[in-house]
Design a protein around this motif. Sequence first.
Motif, PDB file in Angstrom:
ATOM      1  N   VAL A 265     -52.671   2.818 -34.112  1.00  0.00           N
ATOM      2  CA  VAL A 265     -51.422   2.926 -33.350  1.00  0.00           C
ATOM      3  C   VAL A 265     -51.478   2.053 -32.101  1.00  0.00           C
ATOM      4  O   VAL A 265     -50.502   1.371 -31.766  1.00  0.00           O
ATOM      5  CB  VAL A 265     -51.142   4.395 -32.980  1.00  0.00           C
ATOM      6  CG1 VAL A 265     -49.969   4.496 -32.002  1.00  0.00           C
ATOM      7  CG2 VAL A 265     -50.850   5.216 -34.226  1.00  0.00           C
ATOM      8  N   ALA A 266     -52.626   2.039 -31.423  1.00  0.00           N
ATOM      9  CA  ALA A 266     -52.774   1.174 -30.251  1.00  0.00           C
ATOM     10  C   ALA A 266     -52.569  -0.287 -30.624  1.00  0.00           C
ATOM     11  O   ALA A 266     -51.898  -1.052 -29.914  1.00  0.00           O
ATOM     12  CB  ALA A 266     -54.149   1.376 -29.616  1.00  0.00           C
ATOM     13  N   GLY A 267     -53.130  -0.685 -31.763  1.00  0.00           N
ATOM     14  CA  GLY A 267     -52.960  -2.054 -32.235  1.00  0.00           C
ATOM     15  C   GLY A 267     -51.514  -2.380 -32.557  1.00  0.00           C
ATOM     16  O   GLY A 267     -51.027  -3.473 -32.252  1.00  0.00           O
ATOM     17  N   ASN A 268     -50.812  -1.427 -33.172  1.00  0.00           N
ATOM     18  CA  ASN A 268     -49.407  -1.637 -33.510  1.00  0.00           C
ATOM     19  C   ASN A 268     -48.540  -1.759 -32.251  1.00  0.00           C
ATOM     20  O   ASN A 268     -47.601  -2.560 -32.194  1.00  0.00           O
ATOM     21  CB  ASN A 268     -48.897  -0.489 -34.375  1.00  0.00           C
ATOM     22  CG  ASN A 268     -49.501  -0.495 -35.767  1.00  0.00           C
ATOM     23  OD1 ASN A 268     -50.029  -1.509 -36.219  1.00  0.00           O
ATOM     24  ND2 ASN A 268     -49.428   0.635 -36.460  1.00  0.00           N
ATOM     25  N   ILE A 269     -48.851  -0.941 -31.241  1.00  0.00           N
ATOM     26  CA  ILE A 269     -48.105  -1.013 -29.982  1.00  0.00           C
ATOM     27  C   ILE A 269     -48.326  -2.370 -29.318  1.00  0.00           C
ATOM     28  O   ILE A 269     -47.378  -3.021 -28.859  1.00  0.00           O
ATOM     29  CB  ILE A 269     -48.534   0.127 -29.038  1.00  0.00           C
ATOM     30  CG1 ILE A 269     -48.069   1.476 -29.591  1.00  0.00           C
ATOM     31  CG2 ILE A 269     -47.974  -0.082 -27.630  1.00  0.00           C
ATOM     32  CD1 ILE A 269     -48.627   2.679 -28.845  1.00  0.00           C
ATOM     33  N   ALA A 270     -49.581  -2.811 -29.261  1.00  0.00           N
ATOM     34  CA  ALA A 270     -49.899  -4.106 -28.662  1.00  0.00           C
ATOM     35  C   ALA A 270     -49.195  -5.241 -29.404  1.00  0.00           C
ATOM     36  O   ALA A 270     -48.639  -6.159 -28.789  1.00  0.00           O
ATOM     37  CB  ALA A 270     -51.408  -4.324 -28.654  1.00  0.00           C
ATOM     38  N   GLY A 347     -42.791  -1.077 -27.084  1.00  0.00           N
ATOM     39  CA  GLY A 347     -44.053  -0.390 -27.349  1.00  0.00           C
ATOM     40  C   GLY A 347     -43.887   1.113 -27.360  1.00  0.00           C
ATOM     41  O   GLY A 347     -44.504   1.814 -28.172  1.00  0.00           O
ATOM     42  N   ILE A 348     -43.039   1.629 -26.475  1.00  0.00           N
ATOM     43  CA  ILE A 348     -42.739   3.061 -26.455  1.00  0.00           C
ATOM     44  C   ILE A 348     -42.057   3.471 -27.758  1.00  0.00           C
ATOM     45  O   ILE A 348     -42.369   4.516 -28.342  1.00  0.00           O
ATOM     46  CB  ILE A 348     -41.831   3.414 -25.257  1.00  0.00           C
ATOM     47  CG1 ILE A 348     -42.494   3.027 -23.930  1.00  0.00           C
ATOM     48  CG2 ILE A 348     -41.461   4.894 -25.268  1.00  0.00           C
ATOM     49  CD1 ILE A 348     -43.769   3.759 -23.625  1.00  0.00           C
ATOM     50  N   ARG A 349     -41.148   2.648 -28.236  1.00  0.00           N
ATOM     51  CA  ARG A 349     -40.487   2.928 -29.518  1.00  0.00           C
ATOM     52  C   ARG A 349     -41.496   2.929 -30.664  1.00  0.00           C
ATOM     53  O   ARG A 349     -41.365   3.704 -31.610  1.00  0.00           O
ATOM     54  CB  ARG A 349     -39.384   1.894 -29.790  1.00  0.00           C
ATOM     55  CG  ARG A 349     -38.137   2.062 -28.943  1.00  0.00           C
ATOM     56  CD  ARG A 349     -36.940   1.401 -29.607  1.00  0.00           C
ATOM     57  NE  ARG A 349     -37.195   0.018 -29.959  1.00  0.00           N
ATOM     58  CZ  ARG A 349     -36.896  -1.022 -29.177  1.00  0.00           C
ATOM     59  NH1 ARG A 349     -36.357  -0.825 -27.985  1.00  0.00           N
ATOM     60  NH2 ARG A 349     -37.152  -2.252 -29.580  1.00  0.00           N
ATOM     61  N   GLU A 350     -42.494   2.060 -30.605  1.00  0.00           N
ATOM     62  CA  GLU A 350     -43.524   2.019 -31.641  1.00  0.00           C
ATOM     63  C   GLU A 350     -44.345   3.305 -31.627  1.00  0.00           C
ATOM     64  O   GLU A 350     -44.707   3.833 -32.686  1.00  0.00           O
ATOM     65  CB  GLU A 350     -44.434   0.807 -31.424  1.00  0.00           C
ATOM     66  CG  GLU A 350     -45.461   0.587 -32.513  1.00  0.00           C
ATOM     67  CD  GLU A 350     -44.848   0.266 -33.867  1.00  0.00           C
ATOM     68  OE1 GLU A 350     -45.489   0.590 -34.892  1.00  0.00           O
ATOM     69  OE2 GLU A 350     -43.734  -0.311 -33.911  1.00  0.00           O
ATOM     70  N   LEU A 351     -44.634   3.830 -30.446  1.00  0.00           N
ATOM     71  CA  LEU A 351     -45.339   5.099 -30.350  1.00  0.00           C
ATOM     72  C   LEU A 351     -44.484   6.227 -30.919  1.00  0.00           C
ATOM     73  O   LEU A 351     -44.986   7.100 -31.640  1.00  0.00           O
ATOM     74  CB  LEU A 351     -45.705   5.391 -28.894  1.00  0.00           C
ATOM     75  CG  LEU A 351     -46.440   6.719 -28.614  1.00  0.00           C
ATOM     76  CD1 LEU A 351     -47.719   6.836 -29.439  1.00  0.00           C
ATOM     77  CD2 LEU A 351     -46.735   6.856 -27.125  1.00  0.00           C
ATOM     78  N   TYR A 352     -43.200   6.192 -30.612  1.00  0.00           N
ATOM     79  CA  TYR A 352     -42.267   7.168 -31.187  1.00  0.00           C
ATOM     80  C   TYR A 352     -42.286   7.090 -32.720  1.00  0.00           C
ATOM     81  O   TYR A 352     -42.343   8.125 -33.403  1.00  0.00           O
ATOM     82  CB  TYR A 352     -40.855   6.898 -30.652  1.00  0.00           C
ATOM     83  CG  TYR A 352     -39.742   7.431 -31.505  1.00  0.00           C
ATOM     84  CD1 TYR A 352     -39.363   8.775 -31.439  1.00  0.00           C
ATOM     85  CD2 TYR A 352     -39.057   6.603 -32.398  1.00  0.00           C
ATOM     86  CE1 TYR A 352     -38.338   9.269 -32.228  1.00  0.00           C
ATOM     87  CE2 TYR A 352     -38.042   7.083 -33.188  1.00  0.00           C
ATOM     88  CZ  TYR A 352     -37.677   8.419 -33.105  1.00  0.00           C
ATOM     89  OH  TYR A 352     -36.667   8.910 -33.897  1.00  0.00           O
ATOM     90  N   SER A 353     -42.267   5.894 -33.260  1.00  0.00           N
ATOM     91  CA  SER A 353     -42.275   5.719 -34.720  1.00  0.00           C
ATOM     92  C   SER A 353     -43.557   6.275 -35.333  1.00  0.00           C
ATOM     93  O   SER A 353     -43.538   6.855 -36.427  1.00  0.00           O
ATOM     94  CB  SER A 353     -42.125   4.239 -35.080  1.00  0.00           C
ATOM     95  OG  SER A 353     -40.880   3.729 -34.624  1.00  0.00           O
ATOM     96  N   ALA A 354     -44.684   6.117 -34.614  1.00  0.00           N
ATOM     97  CA  ALA A 354     -45.955   6.647 -35.111  1.00  0.00           C
ATOM     98  C   ALA A 354     -45.913   8.167 -35.178  1.00  0.00           C
ATOM     99  O   ALA A 354     -46.431   8.773 -36.127  1.00  0.00           O
ATOM    100  CB  ALA A 354     -47.093   6.188 -34.201  1.00  0.00           C
ATOM    101  N   VAL A 355     -45.295   8.783 -34.175  1.00  0.00           N
ATOM    102  CA  VAL A 355     -45.165  10.242 -34.175  1.00  0.00           C
ATOM    103  C   VAL A 355     -44.286  10.699 -35.333  1.00  0.00           C
ATOM    104  O   VAL A 355     -44.620  11.660 -36.050  1.00  0.00           O
ATOM    105  CB  VAL A 355     -44.583  10.739 -32.828  1.00  0.00           C
ATOM    106  CG1 VAL A 355     -44.227  12.225 -32.907  1.00  0.00           C
ATOM    107  CG2 VAL A 355     -45.579  10.494 -31.705  1.00  0.00           C
TER     108      VAL A 355
END
Length: 368
Positions: A265-270, A347-355
């Motif tokens: 997830v960290a990699g996807n956000i970056a 990046g915040i949206r990517e974290l949301y998508s991971a959740v």
Amino acid sequence: MKVYFKLFSLLFIVQTRHVSAAECGCKTFRTCYKEMVNALQDKDEETCIENASVGASTMIVYFTALKQYCSDVVEVINGGVTYDGRHLYEVIIHSQAVGREDEVVPVMMLEAGQEAGQQSVELALFIIEQLVACQEHNEMIEKIRWVILPCTNPDGMEYSRYDRPLWRKNTKAAQDGLSFGVDVSRNFETQWGACERVTNGYSAVYPGVAAVSENETIFVKNALLKYKKDMKAYLSIRRNGHAIMYPYAYAETGGPPQTARIVQVAGNIAKKINQRGSSIQVFLNDSIYNVNGEARCGHSVDYTFDLGVPLTFEMRVYHGADLDIISKFQPLPTGYLYSLRHSYFSGIRELYSAVIEELKTIKENKIF
């Protein structure tokens, strides 16, 4: 009669002015937010919160307006006060979808400002604005309850604004009557005493006389304990840097091994931020320890991870001194800060998508 006519004219102008949603980076304004801006903005004021000069008084005005106009999606709680009597706010953003009243809503917590300064707080307020103001983000606040602690060290922020820009501690007076300030970012109880002890109250990284000794730390901890049952992600936004980092901060190895998922997830956000931002520097991802190159004990991300929250991160935003150095050798692109701010939100949206993906997997596993 002239006075009455002038007042009527001013009222008419305020009531009929129209602010474009694009001014705040939205495709379409939420109705309540549009009404708020059109009714309250003076001609000399900034339209959008990210363009305003951020301080404690700014947050009082902004949150008062949100409560008045957009209470159907925003709740603002005064969760405590600092040593100097400033409010510690808990902003809850959620729009209950029809037919889901009895469903447990997962929580994402964003927290900003532990290390004083304005940059991380500015980003937190921008995120609040995007979620509340932009109609296109409605699904994000239907599926998730966002708990945002937008400024967890307001005393330090105010002190750094006017006196010492590099100040990172709060401003609580020490018992010796000479020094003051505790580094809130080193005051959480997980591994608080594992690092070499700093006893000098004048040190910029003084962790306090004991773990959880500060009002600010207590406020964050209470919020984490309040929501931990339903919390799926925690992000601590801090100034000066350009990276997303995961546990642990106190040691290179130790404790439960990092799951492949949190690293992924960290990699996807970056990746998302680098794609969106076209930054002059690469947005990094690694463990907190590896990025710092040394142990950071008493870290809120480590504390939250040990509570059982699966996705916990520290996010460094804006380049700080690095940007000053770069700007001396090359001009910054036009709209650079605007692009950077929106890249962080991607990046915040990517974290949301991971959740959301995690929740979908859990639901499918329960069915089968």
